[in-house]
Scaffold this active site. Structure first.
Site, PDB file in Angstrom:
ATOM      1  NE  ARG A  67      -3.326   4.033  -6.263  1.00  0.00           N
ATOM      2  CZ  ARG A  67      -3.332   4.631  -5.330  1.00  0.00           C
ATOM      3  NH1 ARG A  67      -3.983   5.930  -5.383  1.00  0.00           N
ATOM      4  NH2 ARG A  67      -2.705   4.918  -3.993  1.00  0.00           N
ATOM      5  CE  LYS A 125      -6.472   1.736  11.051  1.00  0.00           C
ATOM      6  NZ  LYS A 125      -5.289   0.618   9.866  1.00  0.00           N
ATOM      7  CE1 TYR A 144      -8.867   3.803   8.931  1.00  0.00           C
ATOM      8  CE2 TYR A 144      -9.006   5.391  10.747  1.00  0.00           C
ATOM      9  CZ  TYR A 144      -7.961   4.539  10.204  1.00  0.00           C
ATOM     10  OH  TYR A 144      -7.211   5.141   9.697  1.00  0.00           O
ATOM     11  CG  ASN A 193      -5.599  -7.169  -5.179  1.00  0.00           C
ATOM     12  OD1 ASN A 193      -5.738  -6.493  -3.833  1.00  0.00           O
ATOM     13  ND2 ASN A 193      -6.637  -7.211  -5.956  1.00  0.00           N
ATOM     14  CB  ILE A 233      -0.380  11.429   9.211  1.00  0.00           C
ATOM     15  CG1 ILE A 233       0.026  10.963  10.819  1.00  0.00           C
ATOM     16  CG2 ILE A 233       0.914  11.961   8.969  1.00  0.00           C
ATOM     17  CD1 ILE A 233       0.398   9.476  10.207  1.00  0.00           C
ATOM     18  N   GLY A 243       1.255  -1.327   0.380  1.00  0.00           N
ATOM     19  CA  GLY A 243       0.239   0.161  -0.019  1.00  0.00           C
ATOM     20  C   GLY A 243       1.315   1.100  -0.046  1.00  0.00           C
ATOM     21  N   GLY A 289       0.502   5.822  -0.757  1.00  0.00           N
ATOM     22  CA  GLY A 289      -0.569   6.240   0.015  1.00  0.00           C
ATOM     23  C   GLY A 289       0.137   7.343   0.090  1.00  0.00           C
ATOM     24  CD  GLN A 290      -1.047  12.066   5.129  1.00  0.00           C
ATOM     25  OE1 GLN A 290      -2.054  11.097   5.667  1.00  0.00           O
ATOM     26  NE2 GLN A 290      -1.346  12.798   5.449  1.00  0.00           N
TER      27      GLN A 290
HETATM   28  N1  SER Z   1      -6.841   9.760   9.358  1.00  0.00           N
HETATM   29  C1  SER Z   1      -7.479   9.151   9.068  1.00  0.00           C
HETATM   30  C2  SER Z   1      -8.845   9.275   9.344  1.00  0.00           C
HETATM   31  O1  SER Z   1      -9.215  10.419   9.534  1.00  0.00           O
HETATM   32  C3  SER Z   1      -7.452   8.567  11.498  1.00  0.00           C
HETATM   33  O2  SER Z   1      -6.609   7.226  11.240  1.00  0.00           O
HETATM   34  O3  SER Z   1      -9.931   8.324   8.948  1.00  0.00           O
END
Ligand code: SER
Length: 335
Positions: free
Chosen positions: A54, A164, A160, A71, A190, A26, A29-30
């Protein structure tokens, strides 16, 4: 002095750093895009492999790092990448974030848990460690929100967050049942000037800087007085390498450690930016989904266990972060 401290850290390369191979899954990503150069700095360019779904992102990443287009839900393809590189650590960064997750909870569960389960199973079979970020999103509205303790009620209201908490439990289970070296931190929002986050509740704290630098006004989806934990990217990267290098005999916790660097609400962040960009304007159009999520998350977490057990010690505060964000985005957006 923040920058000096950061560069000094980067220059310290004990021998242990040279002997590991890191697979970042992954990676586009950021966090991944910045974890790649951070890990290359510590372990050497040839010791970092990026895996990303991607194709266009893979192509872009391939300018800087060895890339596998993967993937992570395809267990067989994932296994062949592991067999090819035999990593010491997998950074499993595959995730559908909080606000996007609410639009399609079934996909969020499928992606977030599927990638984690494959990572853990492969780590068990091929004997490597797994780092999977957890989040402030693992907490819910009945968690104490001021000074949220390391060990407390975790009943999140988002898919989400459900992923987690499940991921933390599953990672601890793989450690205690199979001896897989699983470690994790509960990241706050972040903030970074590299790759944009996508679909999170804390994204406003990044978007606001883009608007300020472009000379636009910002419409904030989060209520003016909603506090959440935040962290600047260099501290987040330090957490990743700091925790995998931590002495395991000192770790009383594993999945997952509270860590934070600052806590603020939109109004405070706006004031900090306006002191530097006097014409900057912000209005509010509160998104009810994001508002409910933000309300259910901690105002600020207690990260004492991370400090004690592996020396977590962030260096970036809101003012230093804002200066650095504005400086870097000016170069990126206005060149
Ligand atoms: N930055 C994430 C979100 O806002 C939180 O872990 O989904």
């Amino acid at each position: 002095w923040y920058c000096t401290a950061w560069h000094q850290n980067k220059d310290i390369k004990p021998d242990i750093y040279m002997s590991k191979t890191i697979l970042i899954v992954g990676a586009g990503g950021q966090i991944g895009t910045e974890l790649i150069p951070h890990m290359q700095q510590l372990y050497g360019e040839d010791h970092v492999i990026a895996a990303e779904l991607r194709p266009q992102v893979c192509e872009k990443l391939s300018e800087k790092v060895r890339v596998e287009c993967l993937n992570a839900l395809d267990a067989r393809a994932y296994a062949s990448v592991i067999k090819k590189y035999r990593p010491d650590w997998i950074f499993n960064l595959v995730a559908v974030l909080s606000a996007t997750g609410e639009k399609d909870p079934q996909t969020a569960w499928h992606v977030n848990m599927g990638a984690l389960l494959n990572s853990l199973e492969l780590a068990r079979e091929y004997k490597c460690g797994v780092f999977t970020p957890s989040s402030i999103g693992a907490f819910g509205s009945n968690t104490p929100s001021n000074g949220t303790p390391q060990d407390t009620v975790m009943r999140p209201n988002t898919i989400y967050g459900v992923c987690k908490v499940s991921g933390e439990l599953l990672s601890d289970y793989y450690y205690s049942r199979f001896g897989v070296d699983t470690r994790s931190v509960r990241f706050p929002g972040i903030i970074s000037h590299g790759t944009l986050p996508g679909g999170g509740t804390t994204d406003y704290a990044v978007e606001i800087f883009y608007a300020a630098v472009k000379g636009e006004s910002y419409t904030c989806p989060i209520p003016h007085n909603s506090y959440m934990d935040m962290m600047y990217m260099p501290d987040a990267l330090q957490a990743c390498s700091g925790l995998i290098e931590a002495d395991p005999s000192r770790l009383k916790h594993r999945n997952s450690f509270n860590i934070t660097a600052m806590s603020f609400c939109p109004r405070e962040l706006y004031e900090v930016i306006r002191r530097r960009v006097p014409d900057f304007k912000m209005t509010y159009r509160v998104d009810p989904v994001k508002q409910a999520i933000a309300d259910s998350w901690p105002d600020y977490m207690d990260d004492a266990c991370a400090r004690e057990e592996w020396g977590w010690n962030p260096v970036w505060d809101i003012d230093a972060m804002a200066d650095d964000m504005l400086r870097n985005l000016k170069v990126k957006l206005l060149k």
